[in-house]
Design an enzyme around this catalytic site. Structure first.
Site, PDB file in Angstrom:
ATOM      1  N   TYR A   7     -10.378  -0.023  -1.313  1.00 34.13           N
ATOM      2  CA  TYR A   7     -11.691  -0.207  -1.916  1.00 34.13           C
ATOM      3  C   TYR A   7     -12.591   1.004  -1.702  1.00 34.13           C
ATOM      4  CZ  TYR A   7     -10.271  -5.169  -1.775  1.00 34.13           C
ATOM      5  OH  TYR A   7      -9.602  -6.359  -1.906  1.00 34.13           O
ATOM      6  N   HIS A  40      -1.408  -5.391   1.267  1.00 34.89           N
ATOM      7  CA  HIS A  40      -2.263  -5.445   0.085  1.00 34.89           C
ATOM      8  C   HIS A  40      -1.457  -5.389  -1.206  1.00 34.89           C
ATOM      9  CE1 HIS A  40      -6.411  -4.005  -1.646  1.00 34.89           C
ATOM     10  NE2 HIS A  40      -5.954  -5.104  -2.222  1.00 34.89           N
TER      11      HIS A  40
END
Length: 464
Positions: free
Chosen positions: A82, A150
């Protein structure tokens, strides 16, 4: 640096000195079950990223995190993928006010490993170890409460297994991780991997997080392919992230940040959501308001079979509640993201109303000095939202329950060259921080002076 939080109108009491620690313990390798302490509402910081905002450094991330803490939120989800999210979150949690009032053991930090960029994944043990070290530095902490692999659908099962084994080694040997799990989009892939990991290692995953799979548009996560399959694989907690489908279920459409239109939803799906939004407008509601309440409230019950008894965010400034205060039952766990104070406040109002409708909510409202009919109002609001949600699903037709491909058919992991046995892996020491665009600091949190602005309730709700 911040010295005091931004106070919202619900603040009525003096500021406490220090918040209590979450009751975690570990002895002889036996850890407190995650399902007994994980807060059921988690602040997701994917919005601290260029996908959702043109410049995340221009957001008041310090004020957002501080206000979230004062309103009872005790868990934050982030990722190296992110962009600057880990750094912005870490800096917000490192302010003198937060460190003094909210000691590190009083909240959870959840982050991830493995995804480096849109088309680069590295699940190798060495990359996982480097990623953990970097996350600890960025987040200014000596331990991470939870670490996911992830977006596991982008790599092979063998790569996922290698990463899980390394994360558990770090947990057991180095002690800088407490719980380990996986995250991703396709529920079938998540279920298959959870079963494989349990079978190969003899230890189930602590948690699995799926995003955009329990929303107005798609509720697969609540079905036999989702939470029920994961529960059978021994998974402790199943988290529902992005209740607005990465911003799909909004009147204004998907969010467009500095990186352009990243959302995988097709034109036809977006048009179907637009028709559903018009339907909500015709009945005096915004689709994002219906979507947020429906997903959070319904998942509290649907997700409870793999939920948690952790203390919920009260939604009221400086009021800390226990799970027993809202009935004492397991609650499904959700992850939401916000970008500004208005979104945060409205999300807290929705969450507070949902809690008021739970078992024991009538008594809790009276004890807390809230309106004695808050429980009744919450139950009636829930019925209205359910009716409109069913109407939206009728309008979506074949698009209800639809899931986009992840990854796409032609996607290639650029971290591997050659694609054959013995292929050379490209080692990525660190993400290109030039991609963060703005080498600035997050704005400082400042105390409110004078009258508190009455927020416009017609502004947008959370992007995630």
């Amino acid at each position: 640096m911040a010295s005091t939080p931004t106070e919202l109108p619900s603040t009525t009491s003096s500021l406490p000195t220090r918040q209590r620690a979450i009751a975690y313990s570990s002895s002889s390798g036996v850890r407190t079950p995650l399902s007994s302490i994980l807060p059921p509402l988690i602040f997701g910081t994917a919005t601290f990223n260029h996908q959702y905002n043109s410049d995340p450094f221009a957001l008041d991330t310090t004020g957002l995190v501080t206000s979230a803490l004062t309103h009872g939120i005790r868990a934050f989800d982030t990722s190296p993928y992110y962009g600057p999210s880990e750094q912005l979150l870490g800096d917000a949690l490192a302010t003198p006010f937060v460190r003094e009032t909210f000691p590190r053991p009083s909240y959870f930090i959840l982050t991830k490993v493995g995804r480096v960029s849109a088309d680069v994944f590295d699940y190798s043990a060495s990359a996982v170890h480097r990623s953990i070290r970097r996350s600890l530095e960025r987040l200014h902490t000596t331990y991470l409460d939870f670490v996911y692999c992830h977006d596991v659908e982008f790599v092979t099962p063998a790569e996922v297994l290698e990463a899980i084994v390394e994360l558990r080694r770090i947990r057991d040997v180095e002690g800088t991780i407490r719980y380990v799990g996986i995250s991703g989009y396709p529920v079938d892939v998540l279920g298959s991997l959870a079963e494989m990991i349990f079978r190969e290692t003899g230890e189930p995953l602590d948690a699995v997080q799926s995003y955009a799979n329990f929303t107005l548009q798609n509720q697969t996560l609540a079905g036999p392919r989702g939470i029920h399959r994961l529960r059978a694989a021994g998974v402790g907690v199943v988290l529902n992230a992005s209740p607005l489908g990465m911003g799909l279920c909004r009147r204004q459409g998907v969010p467009i940040g500095a990186l352009g239109d990243f959302h995988p939803a097709s034109r036809d799906l977006r048009q179907a959501i637009r028709r559903a939004s018009d339907f909500c407008d015709d009945h005096g509601e915004k689709i994002e308001v219906i979507a947020l309440r429906f997903a959070l409230e319904t998942w509290i019950h649907a997700g409870s079979i793999c939920g948690s008894k952790g203390d919920p965010a009260s939604g009221v400034a400086w009021l800390q509640e226990s799970n027993n205060d809202v009935g004492g039952a397991m609650l499904g766990v959700s992850v939401i993201g916000v970008s500004n104070a208005s979104e945060l406040q409205k999300s807290m109002l929705v969450w507070r109303s949902i809690l008021d409708g739970l078992e024991g909510g009538e008594k809790t409202a009276v004890q807390a000095g809230r309106w004695y009919r808050a429980w009744e109002w919450s139950r009636n609001r829930s019925k209205a939202v359910q009716i409109l949600a069913e109407g939206v699903q009728e309008i979506l037709g074949p698009w209800f329950g639809y899931a986009w491909e992840s990854p796409g058919e032609d996607w290639v992991n650029k971290a591997v060259v050659g694609g054959k046995e013995g292929a050379k892996r490209v080692v990525v020491e660190d993400e290109d921080e030039a991609a963060w665009l703005t080498p600035a600091a997050s704005p400082e949190a400042r105390p409110v002076k004078g009258e508190v602005e009455v927020l416009d309730m017609e502004k947008s709700l959370p992007l995630r």
